[in-house]
Design an enzyme around this catalytic site. Structure first.
Site, PDB file in Angstrom:
ATOM      1  N   GLU A 175      -9.501   4.426   6.554  1.00 58.85           N
ATOM      2  CA  GLU A 175      -8.632   4.852   7.657  1.00 58.85           C
ATOM      3  C   GLU A 175      -9.379   5.637   8.736  1.00 58.85           C
ATOM      4  OE1 GLU A 175      -6.134   3.363   8.106  1.00 58.85           O
ATOM      5  OE2 GLU A 175      -5.393   2.698   6.151  1.00 58.85           O
TER       6      GLU A 175
ATOM      7  N   MET B 259       0.742  -2.920   8.633  1.00 59.13           N
ATOM      8  CA  MET B 259      -0.013  -3.018   7.389  1.00 59.13           C
ATOM      9  C   MET B 259      -0.969  -4.204   7.443  1.00 59.13           C
ATOM     10  SD  MET B 259      -0.665  -1.857   4.422  1.00 59.13           S
ATOM     11  CE  MET B 259      -1.928  -2.641   3.435  1.00 59.13           C
ATOM     12  N   GLU B 260      -2.204  -3.938   7.040  1.00 55.09           N
ATOM     13  CA  GLU B 260      -3.303  -4.876   7.243  1.00 55.09           C
ATOM     14  C   GLU B 260      -3.463  -5.929   6.144  1.00 55.09           C
ATOM     15  OE1 GLU B 260      -3.662  -1.554   6.484  1.00 55.09           O
ATOM     16  OE2 GLU B 260      -5.329  -1.223   5.118  1.00 55.09           O
ATOM     17  N   ASN B 261      -2.395  -6.336   5.455  1.00 59.07           N
ATOM     18  CA  ASN B 261      -2.500  -7.344   4.393  1.00 59.07           C
ATOM     19  C   ASN B 261      -3.399  -8.500   4.823  1.00 59.07           C
ATOM     20  OD1 ASN B 261      -0.160  -5.946   3.214  1.00 59.07           O
ATOM     21  ND2 ASN B 261       0.936  -6.929   4.898  1.00 59.07           N
TER      22      ASN B 261
ATOM     23  N   GLU C 234       0.854  -1.189   0.000  1.00 53.39           N
ATOM     24  CA  GLU C 234       0.000   0.000   0.000  1.00 53.39           C
ATOM     25  C   GLU C 234       0.886   1.234   0.000  1.00 53.39           C
ATOM     26  OE1 GLU C 234      -2.807   0.337   3.234  1.00 53.39           O
ATOM     27  OE2 GLU C 234      -3.636   2.175   2.401  1.00 53.39           O
TER      28      GLU C 234
ATOM     29  N   GLY D 276       3.561   2.169  10.818  1.00 55.28           N
ATOM     30  CA  GLY D 276       3.356   1.363  12.018  1.00 55.28           C
ATOM     31  C   GLY D 276       3.103  -0.093  11.696  1.00 55.28           C
TER      32      GLY D 276
ATOM     33  N   HIS E 116      -6.229  -1.949  15.370  1.00 52.89           N
ATOM     34  CA  HIS E 116      -6.477  -1.186  14.137  1.00 52.89           C
ATOM     35  C   HIS E 116      -6.336  -2.093  12.906  1.00 52.89           C
ATOM     36  CE1 HIS E 116      -6.285   2.530  11.601  1.00 52.89           C
ATOM     37  NE2 HIS E 116      -5.536   1.737  10.835  1.00 52.89           N
ATOM     38  N   GLU E 117      -5.219  -2.815  12.857  1.00 52.85           N
ATOM     39  CA  GLU E 117      -4.994  -3.664  11.675  1.00 52.85           C
ATOM     40  C   GLU E 117      -6.030  -4.784  11.622  1.00 52.85           C
ATOM     41  OE1 GLU E 117      -3.109  -2.204   9.728  1.00 52.85           O
ATOM     42  OE2 GLU E 117      -2.105  -0.929  11.203  1.00 52.85           O
TER      43      GLU E 117
ATOM     44  N   HIS F 167      -9.290  -3.550  10.249  1.00 53.92           N
ATOM     45  CA  HIS F 167      -9.258  -3.346   8.799  1.00 53.92           C
ATOM     46  C   HIS F 167      -9.788  -4.565   8.034  1.00 53.92           C
ATOM     47  CE1 HIS F 167      -7.659   0.517   7.765  1.00 53.92           C
ATOM     48  NE2 HIS F 167      -6.461   0.345   8.293  1.00 53.92           N
TER      49      HIS F 167
HETATM   50  N1  B3K Z   1      -2.847   0.959   5.783  1.00 50.90           N
HETATM   51  C1  B3K Z   1      -1.517   1.115   6.289  1.00 50.90           C
HETATM   52  C2  B3K Z   1      -0.837   2.280   5.666  1.00 50.90           C
HETATM   53  C3  B3K Z   1       0.229   1.944   4.738  1.00 50.90           C
HETATM   54  C4  B3K Z   1       0.692   3.173   4.007  1.00 50.90           C
HETATM   55  C5  B3K Z   1       1.953   3.029   3.306  1.00 50.90           C
HETATM   56  N2  B3K Z   1       2.373   4.183   2.587  1.00 50.90           N
HETATM   57  C6  B3K Z   1      -1.475   1.242   7.770  1.00 50.90           C
HETATM   58  C7  B3K Z   1      -2.773   1.414   8.436  1.00 50.90           C
HETATM   59  O1  B3K Z   1      -3.360   2.474   8.400  1.00 50.90           O
HETATM   60  O2  B3K Z   1      -3.280   0.484   8.982  1.00 50.90           O
HETATM   61 ZN    ZN Z   2      -5.243   1.875   8.883  1.00 49.90          ZN
END
Ligand code: B3K
Ligand code: ZN
Length: 922
Positions: free
Chosen positions: A338, A281-283, A139, A279, A315-316, A319
């Site tokens: 977000e 990433m919600e993959n 992302e 911080g 938070h993740e 998501h």
């Molecule tokens: N969605 C990610 C953000 C990553 C952005 C990278 N440029 C973190 C978060 O908001 O959970």
């Molecule tokens: Zn987020």
């Protein structure tokens, strides 16, 4: 096409890609990708990526014979096949950022082979190495650095990923979804295949390969499905994962209870990496976390870090629904996922800890940093209309103001109806890529409430300003509040319509909350709407016009209004409170946020009085004002104890926040122009005076809390204990301002005796900041001892760097420069750069803004150095310079010169270019 020889090496020089992208130009994609099969061969230097895509024309596309334009960056193209037919160089068009294919059938299989070099990827976007471990960050637009693809969130595909790598160096091979196969090759390599059954955009793709240990637990969903929870970390960090696991389980339970949302795969994985731009990433199914947001152990992380881990893990996780199952149509809709997810995690953290203090922390951040952003050159609405580099739009506005906008809807609809709205939103759009408008429509459809005017919050930038005036008619006992709203528009955007602003209010007398009824609305379009004959102690005024007046009855004497309770809207509110009014609110208000806000306003009045010369802090009137504040604070501190033990009915964490004076960034935000030298003098005088006045009670409080905490024994990251430590350590930091040898010895003793990082780092910081020579030697000894003890713990070393970078004692800059050349530092690791350079430039504001411009020079040089290596990091570090216009000279000119120096450097990345350009031109 022969392997390698005829391939085109594509440069990613973004200095040319500085054109803006506009929301108004959005078009649905011409092609869709139903399935994506990826095959990664991770070699020693070069990695080979083969992709097989089933592509078809998008039935809703408006151009029937469109070409397929795939995104790609820093890729070495090896081959392209369409339905098994190899393409020659002349069959496609390749430039620095796209691969174009024309004359295509309606549906076809596209195979592309590329080579990439993850070891050279210092941008930390796409596939890169973090301490020898492969990981990805896709992302917003990182997937295009892995293979040619339709790298946009409205193209959603089912992914299957096979990873092959050396078995001894990379025993763990992970990707999204479920493991569906594995095997060994004869040459010492092995492979694992993963399949993710949920369609997703490429930005949610993830891959990890490394030598990692596994910490495992499980969670049973409310429908009875067992989910395996796995955290992968380096061996030395295995004992630091318990808190993240517990936080994840708590978040899963909370989302079931509050939003009715269950997790959907049988496996949830988190991997901790040390090199990461953000911080976490919600993959899908495979979150990748900055180590700083997942690891927590009492002896190495402080309470703040524990709470951060809890918040970021949640938070993740949240998501998975707000972001993954329902995703964004385009990046202009970023706040859809977000803002909503920050709102969700804030409510979760409020339920887990002191709700009031969580609110105070969020509002502090908003009022100091987001308000500054929103009045500066990077100001944008929560749904921006254009961007040059999307990475620059992961902002406080998108996240924090976005969350405030959702919070206002939550308040307007009420919790139950909001839940109907979120259910409708998730059900209606499951598996889709949608817009902020779709979210608002779901809320409208579920509630029947017309949100037409409310939508302005999505479209307009800037912080609305409320001017509130009151009057009291003794003859009929009517109290009147008149509110005028305005919003300073950015140049060219013109005068806008008024916002819909929910304003929670109460009225207080010496006896506390008063009962009142609203008897009239003067000058309103709908005079009867808010007339409420029922007596109550709180009301939400719905401000929807430029000027509105409310009348309140049922009062015996002129009340003190408690305005914007709970910070019910992201606005600035001006009301001419007297110091006595503020003390009344601080003592009597039942809304914790409003009490804290009264303490901040009180301090601000003293600082403003001093800076303007109207009332100096060290004048007799100033001293009297501090003495009255001191008496209230003393009373607050004393009433918390029953027989020397803190009574948890009193929120110690709130009292700690009330004691804390407004931070520099908040104070700076209140002034235009900013004379940092004058502000620094006022803040120093004020904190000295409060410390002097309260010394005895602070010392007694410190000692009692220290005793109580010692009696508790082992460290617990629980809200009640965190609150006690917070109050104890704020007492210590005040005491250090009047440091005599007794206090310095206390701090040193806390440093040496501490059984947890909260106390150890608070004591170290107190010693380092102590202006008195008594503590000088102790500070040196403690800094050395701390480093000796923790040099093997990267995250702890980062705290050590930050404490020194933030030292209030003169000479911090030369120490920062020394540390930049020390073994403790690595100038390619974003966590270290943020700890040291970010610590100095964004948190040590009085020194960063020193008159000789040396702080700006350091920052400009670091931005120039980082620009080609890690543009995202470079651009984020720049933020303090964007405020240059608000400062007086010499700061103003010196900051402008630093920006000009950056602008003249070679090959500016789009990230840095956008911020510098807007800062100099807006
Ligand atoms: N969605 C990610 C953000 C990553 C952005 C990278 N440029 C973190 C978060 O908001 O959970
Ligand atoms: Zn987020």
């Amino acid at each position: 096409m022969a392997d390698g020889k005829t391939s085109s090496a594509v440069s990613s020089d973004k200095s040319v890609a500085t054109k803006a992208t506009y929301l108004k130009d959005y078009r649905a994609p011409d092609f869709l990708i139903d399935s994506t099969q990826l095959d990664f061969d991770l070699g020693r230097n070069i990695s080979r990526v083969s992709s097989v895509l089933s592509v078809r024309k998008n039935p809703v596309s408006d151009s029937a014979d469109a070409s397929l334009v795939l995104n790609g960056e820093d890729l070495n193209l090896i081959s392209i096949d369409i339905d098994g037919r190899s393409l020659a160089d002349t069959d496609y068009c390749l430039d620095g950022s796209t691969l174009q294919l024309s004359n295509l059938p309606d549906a076809f299989e596209l195979c592309i082979v590329t080579q990439i070099d993850p070891a050279k990827n210092l941008k930390l976007e796409g596939l890169y190495l973090s301490d020898g471990m492969y990981c990805t960050q896709c992302e917003a637009e990182g997937f295009r650095r892995i293979t040619y693809y339709l790298d946009r969130p409205d193209v959603m595909s089912v992914f299957t990923t096979k990873i092959t790598a050396d078995a001894s160096r990379y025993p763990v091979l992970l990707s999204n979804g479920n493991e569906v196969g594995r095997g060994r090759l004869t040459d010492g390599r092995h492979w694992v295949e993963w399949h993710d059954p949920f369609k997703k955009p490429a930005y949610l793709f993830a891959l990890v390969a490394g030598d990692l240990e596994l910490v495992e637990d499980s969670f049973t969903t409310q429908s009875g499905r067992k989910v395996a929870l796995r955290i992968y970390v380096e061996e030395k960090d295995v004992d630091k994962c318990g808190h993240a696991i517990q936080s994840l389980q708590a978040a899963m339970t909370w989302d079931e209870k509050v939003y009715g949302r269950e997790y959907d795969l049988d496996l949830y994985m988190i991997v901790a990496v040390d090199f990461f731009n953000m911080g976490a990433m919600e993959n899908k199914g495979l979150n990748i976390f900055n180590t700083s947001c997942v690891l927590a152990h009492p002896s190495t992380q402080s309470d703040i870090a524990f709470q951060r881990v809890e918040g970021v893990v949640a938070h993740e996780y949240f998501h998975n629904w707000s972001g993954n199952r329902v995703t964004c149509r385009d990046w202009f809709q970023l706040s859809l996922k977000e803002g909503f997810t920050v709102f969700r995690d804030a409510c979760f953290s409020a339920d887990m800890n002191s709700a009031t203090v969580k609110r105070i922390e969020d509002v502090s951040l908003l009022r100091s940093a987001q308000f500054a952003e929103d009045s500066g050159p990077m100001s944008h609405p929560i749904r921006p209309e254009s961007y040059i580099e999307i990475s620059n739009f992961y902002t406080l506005t998108i996240y924090e103001k976005g969350a405030e906008v959702i919070r206002m809807m939550h308040q307007l609809l009420g919790a139950e109806t909001f839940r109907l709205g979120s259910d409708l939103y998730f059900d209606r759009h499951d598996g889709q890529a949608v817009t902020c408008e779709d979210f608002v429509c779901a809320m409208e459809d579920a509630s029947g409430i017309d949100l037409t005017q409310f939508r302005l919050w999505y479209a307009k930038s800037g912080t609305p300003n409320l001017e509130v005036a009151d009057s009291w008619d003794k003859s009929n006992g009517i109290y009147t509040l008149t509110i005028n709203q305005s919003c300073r528009s950015m140049p060219g955007s013109g005068e806008s319509e008024p916002f819909f602003i929910p304003l929670r209010v109460a009225l207080l007398s010496d006896q506390g909350l008063e009962h009142f009824s609203i008897v009239g609305l003067v000058g309103s379009r709908d005079k009867n709407k808010e007339t409420n004959k029922e007596m109550s102690t709180e009301a939400v005024l719905e401000l929807c016009e430029r000027n509105q007046t409310w009348q309140f009855s049922g009062l015996k004497s002129k009340p003190v209004p408690s305005l914007l309770r709970g910070f019910s809207a992201p606005v600035k509110l001006n009301f001419d409170y007297s110091l006595t009014d503020l003390l009344l609110l601080l003592r009597e208000d039942t809304d914790g946020f409003a009490r804290w806000d009264a303490s901040q306003r009180y301090a601000m009045k003293l600082i403003e009085g001093h800076v303007s010369g109207r009332q100096l802090i060290d004048s007799s009137a100033g001293k009297a004002a501090i003495s009255e504040l001191g008496m209230v604070l003393e009373q607050l501190l004393q009433s918390g104890f029953d027989n020397g033990v803190w009574n948890h009915d009193y929120d110690a964490a709130l009292i700690a926040e009330i004691l804390r004076l407004p931070g520099y960034s908040y104070v700076i935000e209140q002034f235009d122009p900013v004379d940092i030298t004058a502000l620094h003098a006022a803040i120093e005088l004020l904190s000295q005076a409060v410390a002097k006045q309260l010394k005895d009670v602070l010392l007694a409080t410190y000692q009692r809390l220290q005793k109580q905490l010692s009696a508790l024994g082992a460290y617990r990251p629980q809200a009640e204990d965190i609150a006690l430590r917070s109050l104890k350590n704020i007492c210590l930091s005040y005491l250090m301002r009047v440091a005599d040898s007794q206090v310095a010895t206390l701090a040193y003793q806390q440093f040496t005796d501490a059984n947890n990082m909260t106390d150890q780092s608070a004591a170290l910081s107190a010693l380092v900041n102590c202006q008195s020579s008594v503590a000088e030697l102790m500070a040196m000894k403690s800094l050395n001892a701390f480093y000796q003890q923790w040099s093997h713990e990267s995250l702890v070393v980062n705290q050590w760097l930050t404490i020194q970078a933030c030292s209030e004692k003169s000479g911090a800059l030369s120490r920062v420069k020394e540390l930049m050349n020390s073994e403790a530092y690595d100038n390619t690791n974003p966590n270290k750069v943020r700890a040291l350079i970010g610590g100095y430039c964004a948190r040590n504001l009085s020194q960063f803004h020193s008159n000789d411009g040396s702080g700006y020079e350091l920052l400009a040089d670091e931005v120039i150095r980082l620009n080609p290596l890690n543009p995202q990091l470079a651009s984020r570090l720049l933020a303090p310079l964007t405020q240059w216009r608000r400062f007086v000279v010499p700061q103003k000119t010196l900051m402008q010169n630093a920006l000009l120096k950056i602008s003249h450097s070679e090959n500016l990345s789009a990230d840095v270019y956008e911020v510098v350009l807007k800062s100099l031109n807006t």
